[in-house]
Design a protein around this motif. Structure first.
Motif, short mmCIF file in Angstrom:
data_model
loop_
_atom_site.label_atom_id
_atom_site.label_comp_id
_atom_site.label_asym_id
_atom_site.label_seq_id
_atom_site.Cartn_x
_atom_site.Cartn_y
_atom_site.Cartn_z
N VAL A 37 -14.33 -11.39 6.01
CA VAL A 37 -13.04 -10.68 6.08
C VAL A 37 -12.07 -11.25 5.05
O VAL A 37 -11.40 -10.52 4.31
N LEU A 38 -12.02 -12.61 4.96
CA LEU A 38 -11.10 -13.24 4.01
C LEU A 38 -11.47 -12.88 2.58
O LEU A 38 -10.59 -12.62 1.75
N PHE B 192 -10.26 -9.39 1.82
CA PHE B 192 -8.82 -9.44 1.53
C PHE B 192 -8.57 -9.92 0.11
O PHE B 192 -7.74 -9.37 -0.62
N GLY C 74 -9.42 -7.23 -2.52
CA GLY C 74 -8.40 -6.19 -2.54
C GLY C 74 -7.13 -6.67 -3.22
O GLY C 74 -6.56 -5.99 -4.08
N LEU C 75 -6.72 -7.90 -2.89
CA LEU C 75 -5.50 -8.47 -3.45
C LEU C 75 -5.63 -8.66 -4.95
O LEU C 75 -4.70 -8.35 -5.71
N TYR D 9 -5.20 -5.42 -6.70
CA TYR D 9 -3.82 -4.98 -6.66
C TYR D 9 -2.96 -5.76 -7.66
O TYR D 9 -2.14 -5.17 -8.37
N LEU E 184 -0.52 -4.59 -11.10
CA LEU E 184 0.93 -4.71 -10.98
C LEU E 184 1.60 -4.86 -12.34
O LEU E 184 1.03 -5.45 -13.25
N PHE F 142 7.22 -10.89 -11.15
CA PHE F 142 7.76 -11.65 -10.02
C PHE F 142 6.93 -11.37 -8.77
O PHE F 142 6.52 -12.29 -8.04
N ALA F 143 6.63 -10.06 -8.54
CA ALA F 143 5.78 -9.71 -7.39
C ALA F 143 4.39 -10.31 -7.56
O ALA F 143 3.79 -10.80 -6.59
N MET G 170 4.36 -13.91 -6.53
CA MET G 170 4.33 -14.04 -5.07
C MET G 170 2.94 -13.78 -4.51
O MET G 170 2.45 -14.49 -3.64
N LEU G 171 2.29 -12.70 -5.04
CA LEU G 171 0.97 -12.34 -4.52
C LEU G 171 -0.08 -13.38 -4.91
O LEU G 171 -1.04 -13.58 -4.17
N ILE H 35 -0.08 -15.79 -2.19
CA ILE H 35 -0.85 -15.30 -1.04
C ILE H 35 -2.34 -15.44 -1.31
O ILE H 35 -3.11 -15.85 -0.44
N LEU I 42 -3.41 -18.93 -0.77
CA LEU I 42 -3.50 -19.26 0.66
C LEU I 42 -4.76 -18.68 1.27
O LEU I 42 -5.42 -19.32 2.09
N LEU I 43 -5.12 -17.45 0.83
CA LEU I 43 -6.36 -16.82 1.34
C LEU I 43 -7.57 -17.65 0.96
O LEU I 43 -8.45 -17.90 1.80
N THR J 131 3.21 -21.69 -8.03
CA THR J 131 4.28 -20.71 -7.82
C THR J 131 5.55 -21.20 -8.48
O THR J 131 6.23 -20.44 -9.19
N LEU K 61 -0.47 -8.33 4.45
CA LEU K 61 -0.94 -7.93 3.12
C LEU K 61 -0.46 -6.53 2.79
O LEU K 61 -0.02 -6.25 1.68
N PHE L 184 1.76 -5.36 -0.32
CA PHE L 184 1.35 -4.33 -1.27
C PHE L 184 2.44 -3.27 -1.41
O PHE L 184 2.82 -2.89 -2.50
N ARG M 23 8.56 -8.42 0.05
CA ARG M 23 7.42 -9.21 -0.42
C ARG M 23 7.61 -10.69 -0.09
O ARG M 23 6.65 -11.37 0.28
N PHE N 199 2.57 -14.68 5.50
CA PHE N 199 1.16 -14.97 5.22
C PHE N 199 0.89 -16.47 5.27
O PHE N 199 -0.16 -16.89 5.75
N THR O 277 -1.81 -18.36 7.61
CA THR O 277 -2.83 -19.33 7.19
C THR O 277 -2.81 -20.54 8.11
O THR O 277 -3.85 -21.06 8.51
N LEU P 39 10.74 -19.39 -4.52
CA LEU P 39 10.85 -17.93 -4.60
C LEU P 39 12.28 -17.48 -4.34
O LEU P 39 12.84 -16.67 -5.10
#
Lengths: 195, 92
Positions: free
Chosen positions: A19-20, A23, A26-27, A30, A34, A38-39, A42-43, A46, A49-50, A76, B19, B23, B31, B38, B42, B76
């Protein structure tokens, strides 16, 4: 304890890891699509962390912690610091990105092909578990006298290696302190002389 | 069914929801909130998996992740207010 552990793992199996990983894939797609940097920063946090979560589930707790500290913590901060010096929106590419996609896909397929040769995850007959690992596990306590196997490997069997690494880290720290602290001292001296 | 398995399924579902928000999130703050959440997920994932595999000592690790998440979040939020990390001048 051991009974609990086996029971928990037999119920979940590798489900959580899968599952991880879904994720993460997919991330990653994405983030690649982008435009706002800046987004994306941030992602990326994430994403890190995943992957730290996935590594923890695979019992590589120390690697996972490094990943979280470097990926979600310092990276970051550094990326945002860099964004402060530039713009935070990526410009549209002038030419088509077909070649880049082709190269990335080909490299990914080659890497996946390379893993086919490797022993299965957690295989007790893998070369890494056959070579010196049993010696460390069974004999390190009598040879070195430290109950923690990792400590005796780091501090004794690979003592010179650790010594070199410590020297490198010390040199880097001294260099950074000289560069940063020198500026502060000079400024203080200048303001002190003007008063 | 083991209660920790149920907890794990819950944590993974919330991760998926966070997530989705990251998105879709139309504004920066959606975000930021998703990223912060998130990080918390974790922490929970590691804590639950520690109990699931019979090693509750992993709670200490989870605490460290909570601290780590805090550093990234400060950076951030500082960036979104001042547009850089060095000066205290607010962006116009």
């Amino acid at each position: 304890m051991t009974g609990d552990r086996v029971m928990g793992e037999s119920i979940m199996g590798p489900t959580v890891e899968i599952v991880l990983f879904v994720f993460m894939i997919g991330l990653a797609f994405y983030i690649a699509s982008l435009r706002s940097l800046f987004a994306a920063a941030m992602l990326f946090g994430i994403f890190s962390l995943l992957s730290a979560g996935a590594l923890t589930m695979m019992d590589a707790v120390d690697v996972a912690f490094t990943e979280a500290a470097v990926g979600a913590g310092i990276s970051t901060v550094l990326i945002l610091g860099a964004l402060g010096l530039t713009t935070s929106v990526e410009t549209r590419p002038i030419h088509h990105r077909f070649t880049a996609k082709l190269v990335v896909t080909a490299t990914g397929l080659m890497l996946a092909y390379g893993t086919l040769d490797m022993p299965a995850y957690g295989d007790p007959d893998a070369p890494i578990n056959k070579h010196v690992a049993p010696h460390y596990l069974y004999d390190s306590e009598t040879e070195i006298g430290i109950p923690n196997v990792v400590t005796s490997v780091l501090a004794s069997y690979r003592g010179y290696d650790t010594y070199g690494e410590t020297t490198v880290v010390l040199t880097a720290a001294v260099g950074a302190i000289l560069l940063l602290g020198g500026g502060v001292a000079r400024r203080r001296r200048e303001t002190g002389s003007s008063e | 069914m083991n209660v920790f398995v149920v907890g794990m399924i819950g944590v993974l579902t919330t991760m998926l929801l966070a997530l989705t928000r990251a998105f879709m999130g139309p504004t920066v703050f959606d975000r930021v909130l998703a990223a912060n959440m998130f990080g918390t997920k974790t922490v929970l994932l590691i804590a639950v998996s520690g109990f699931l595999t019979g090693r509750p000592e992993w709670l200490d690790l989870a605490l460290l992740y909570a601290l780590m998440n805090f550093i990234g979040m400060i950076a951030l939020l500082r960036f979104s207010k001042f547009q850089n990390l060095a000066s205290d001048e607010q962006a116009k």
